[in-house]
Design a protein around this motif. Structure first.
Motif, PDB file in Angstrom:
ATOM      1  N   SER A  42       0.849  -1.191   0.000  1.00  0.00           N
ATOM      2  CA  SER A  42       0.000   0.000   0.000  1.00  0.00           C
ATOM      3  C   SER A  42       0.881   1.236   0.000  1.00  0.00           C
ATOM      4  O   SER A  42       2.072   1.177   0.324  1.00  0.00           O
ATOM      5  CB  SER A  42      -0.932   0.007   1.218  1.00  0.00           C
ATOM      6  N   ALA A  43       0.287   2.361  -0.385  1.00  0.00           N
ATOM      7  CA  ALA A  43       0.995   3.642  -0.417  1.00  0.00           C
ATOM      8  C   ALA A  43       0.375   4.572   0.609  1.00  0.00           C
ATOM      9  O   ALA A  43      -0.845   4.653   0.742  1.00  0.00           O
ATOM     10  CB  ALA A  43       0.930   4.257  -1.809  1.00  0.00           C
ATOM     11  N   GLU A  44       1.217   5.292   1.334  1.00  0.00           N
ATOM     12  CA  GLU A  44       0.754   6.218   2.355  1.00  0.00           C
ATOM     13  C   GLU A  44       1.507   7.541   2.235  1.00  0.00           C
ATOM     14  O   GLU A  44       2.462   7.662   1.458  1.00  0.00           O
ATOM     15  CB  GLU A  44       0.958   5.621   3.755  1.00  0.00           C
ATOM     16  N   GLU A  45       1.040   8.521   3.009  1.00  0.00           N
ATOM     17  CA  GLU A  45       1.680   9.846   3.085  1.00  0.00           C
ATOM     18  C   GLU A  45       1.817  10.488   1.712  1.00  0.00           C
ATOM     19  O   GLU A  45       2.885  10.951   1.318  1.00  0.00           O
ATOM     20  CB  GLU A  45       3.046   9.726   3.776  1.00  0.00           C
ATOM     21  N   ASP A  68      -7.405  10.474  -1.621  1.00  0.00           N
ATOM     22  CA  ASP A  68      -7.310   9.022  -1.648  1.00  0.00           C
ATOM     23  C   ASP A  68      -7.588   8.461  -3.037  1.00  0.00           C
ATOM     24  O   ASP A  68      -6.948   7.503  -3.473  1.00  0.00           O
ATOM     25  CB  ASP A  68      -8.294   8.418  -0.645  1.00  0.00           C
ATOM     26  N   LEU A  70      -4.587   8.827  -5.089  1.00  0.00           N
ATOM     27  CA  LEU A  70      -3.557   7.896  -4.658  1.00  0.00           C
ATOM     28  C   LEU A  70      -3.742   6.536  -5.320  1.00  0.00           C
ATOM     29  O   LEU A  70      -2.800   5.938  -5.839  1.00  0.00           O
ATOM     30  CB  LEU A  70      -3.585   7.762  -3.136  1.00  0.00           C
ATOM     31  N   ASN A  71      -4.981   6.038  -5.338  1.00  0.00           N
ATOM     32  CA  ASN A  71      -5.250   4.727  -5.929  1.00  0.00           C
ATOM     33  C   ASN A  71      -5.033   4.725  -7.434  1.00  0.00           C
ATOM     34  O   ASN A  71      -4.600   3.731  -8.007  1.00  0.00           O
ATOM     35  CB  ASN A  71      -6.681   4.306  -5.600  1.00  0.00           C
ATOM     36  N   LYS A  88       4.521  -5.288   8.816  1.00  0.00           N
ATOM     37  CA  LYS A  88       4.544  -4.113   7.953  1.00  0.00           C
ATOM     38  C   LYS A  88       5.946  -3.517   7.934  1.00  0.00           C
ATOM     39  O   LYS A  88       6.525  -3.219   8.980  1.00  0.00           O
ATOM     40  CB  LYS A  88       3.525  -3.081   8.430  1.00  0.00           C
ATOM     41  N   SER A 138       8.697  -0.670   5.873  1.00  0.00           N
ATOM     42  CA  SER A 138       8.852   0.496   5.006  1.00  0.00           C
ATOM     43  C   SER A 138      10.333   0.792   4.860  1.00  0.00           C
ATOM     44  O   SER A 138      11.092   0.654   5.829  1.00  0.00           O
ATOM     45  CB  SER A 138       8.130   1.715   5.571  1.00  0.00           C
ATOM     46  N   PHE A 179       5.898   9.027  -2.105  1.00  0.00           N
ATOM     47  CA  PHE A 179       4.966   8.468  -1.153  1.00  0.00           C
ATOM     48  C   PHE A 179       5.700   7.452  -0.286  1.00  0.00           C
ATOM     49  O   PHE A 179       6.849   7.102  -0.561  1.00  0.00           O
ATOM     50  CB  PHE A 179       3.791   7.786  -1.876  1.00  0.00           C
ATOM     51  N   LYS A 180       5.038   7.005   0.755  1.00  0.00           N
ATOM     52  CA  LYS A 180       5.618   6.010   1.645  1.00  0.00           C
ATOM     53  C   LYS A 180       5.081   4.636   1.269  1.00  0.00           C
ATOM     54  O   LYS A 180       3.878   4.394   1.344  1.00  0.00           O
ATOM     55  CB  LYS A 180       5.270   6.330   3.099  1.00  0.00           C
ATOM     56  N   VAL A 194       4.414   0.855   2.011  1.00  0.00           N
ATOM     57  CA  VAL A 194       4.250  -0.056   3.150  1.00  0.00           C
ATOM     58  C   VAL A 194       4.039  -1.453   2.592  1.00  0.00           C
ATOM     59  O   VAL A 194       3.084  -1.687   1.842  1.00  0.00           O
ATOM     60  CB  VAL A 194       3.068   0.361   4.042  1.00  0.00           C
TER      61      VAL A 194
END
Length: 300
Positions: free
Chosen positions: A116-119, A124, A127-128, A205, A207, A215-216, A218
Motif C-alpha cells: 500500500s501507499a501512504e503519506e 485518496d 492515490l489509488n 509491515k 517500510s 509516497f511512503k 508499506v
C-alpha cells in the motif's frame, strides 16, 4: 583479527602476508598493475592464487567452488553457515540465489506481500489511480523483501529487521527454513550464540528508511531474504570459512572491496571471480578508497 580467529596457526608466514594484504587494501596502498592506464583510477592486481583465469566465471562454476558437493550438504546448517557468495548489487544476488534454491529438492512456496501507499499529498482517489497495486508490487527496493518471496524447506535466509535481540533475532541473522506454513515459516538459527534455536517468522509491515519516491511504501511481508549470495555491505560482521567474491562489475563505494576480502578466516577460503568489460575472466579490478577519510585519524 578475523584471520587469527580461524583454525590455523596465526603465526604462519602465509597468514601474516594475507593479513597485511587485506590491510593494504583497506588503506588503499596496493600498487596498480604494471603497464596500467594512468587515467584509470583505483585499479589493483589480484594475486593469481585467488583467481582461476582458465575457468569461465559462470554462476554454476561459482556455486560449485563456494558450495562444493551441494547436493549432499545443501541442508546441513554447519556447512551452510560457513560459506556465501558476495557481490556488489542486489540484482546479481537475486539471480544467484534463484539458481541455488532451484537445486534444492522439494517444491517452493510463494508468499505474496500486501502493498500500500501512504503519506501522499493528494486525495485518496488520486492515490489509488496514481499508484495501483500492480505498480507497488513491482517495486524492488533495497532493505525490503520481494513482493513474491519464493522459499523452500532447507533454504538459507537472512533476517532483514531486528525482531528480538534477546533471542538473537537481529538484522543479519542467518537461518535455515525448517517448515513452510500457510502464513509463516519456521526457521532455525545457524550462526552465533543462538545457533540451533527455532523461531516462527510472521508477516509484518515494513517500510524503507531511505526512499526517493513521492509516497511512503508499506509492504506487509516476512522480513526475510535468501542469502546463499548476499551483497557485500550486508556481509559486514560475518566471519566465513569460504567466500566466493563475484564481481561482474567493480565495487563502487569506499571500502567495499576491503569488506568483502576481510570476511574469510584464511586465504585458502577466498576465491574471486572478476569479469572485464568483455565478460572475460581477469585478475584486475577496482579498489575504491577515499584516502582523505584517514587524514584526521590519530597516528600511533
Amino acid at each position: 583479527m578475523r584471520v587469527r580467529q580461524g583454525q590455523f596457526d596465526p603465526d604462519s608466514e602465509d597468514l601474516k602476508l594475507f593479513a597485511q594484504w587485506v590491510l593494504d587494501i583497506g588503506n588503499g596502498q596496493v600498487p596498480p598493475p604494471p603497464n596500467s592506464n594512468p587515467l584509470t583510477e583505483n585499479q589493483i592486481l589480484i594475486p593469481s592464487r585467488f583467481c582461476d583465469l582458465a575457468t569461465e566465471n559462470t554462476v554454476e562454476n561459482m556455486i560449485s567452488s563456494t558450495f562444493p558437493d551441494f547436493s549432499h550438504n545443501g541442508t546441513s546448517s554447519h556447512y551452510l553457515s560457513e560459506r556465501a557468495i558476495l557481490t556488489p548489487t542486489n540484482q546479481t544476488v537475486g539471480q544467484v540465489n534463484s539458481v541455488i534454491v532451484d537445486m534444492l529438492l522439494g517444491e517452493s512456496v510463494c508468499y505474496l506481500s500486501v502493498d500500500s501507499a501512504e503519506e501522499f499529498g493528494g486525495m485518496d482517489e488520486e492515490l489509488n489511480q496514481a499508484f495501483p497495486v500492480e505498480y507497488l508490487n513491482s517495486l524492488n527496493i533495497a532493505g525490503l523483501p520481494y513482493h513474491d518471496l519464493k522459499l523452500k524447506v532447507g533454504a538459507v535466509v537472512m533476517l532483514m529487521r531486528n525482531l528480538n535481540q534477546i533471542l538473537g533475532l537481529c538484522n543479519g541473522t542467518r537461518m535455515i527454513i525448517t517448515k513452510c506454513l500457510k502464513f509463516c515459516v519456521e526457521c532455525e538459527v545457524i550462526c552465533g550464540t543462538f545457533a540451533g534455536s527455532k523461531h516462527f517468522i510472521l508477516r509484518m509491515k515494513l517500510s524503507p528508511t531511505d526512499m526517493k519516491l513521492s509516497f511512503k511504501l508499506v509492504r506487509k511481508q516476512m522480513p526475510l531474504q535468501l542469502c546463499y549470495a548476499m551483497i557485500i555491505n550486508k556481509s559486514q560482521g560475518q566471519s566465513l570459512k569460504k567466500i566466493g567474491l563475484y564481481l561482474p562489475k567493480s565495487v563502487f563505494t569506499h571500502g567495499q572491496y576491503y569488506v568483502a576480502v576481510s570476511r574469510v578466516t584464511s586465504p585458502s577460503g577466498l576465491t574471486i571471480f572478476v569479469d572485464d568489460k568483455s565478460n572475460v575472466a581477469t585478475n584486475v579490478t577496482q579498489n575504491v578508497v577515499y584516502k582523505e577519510v584517514f587524514y584526521s585519524l590519530p597516528h600511533s
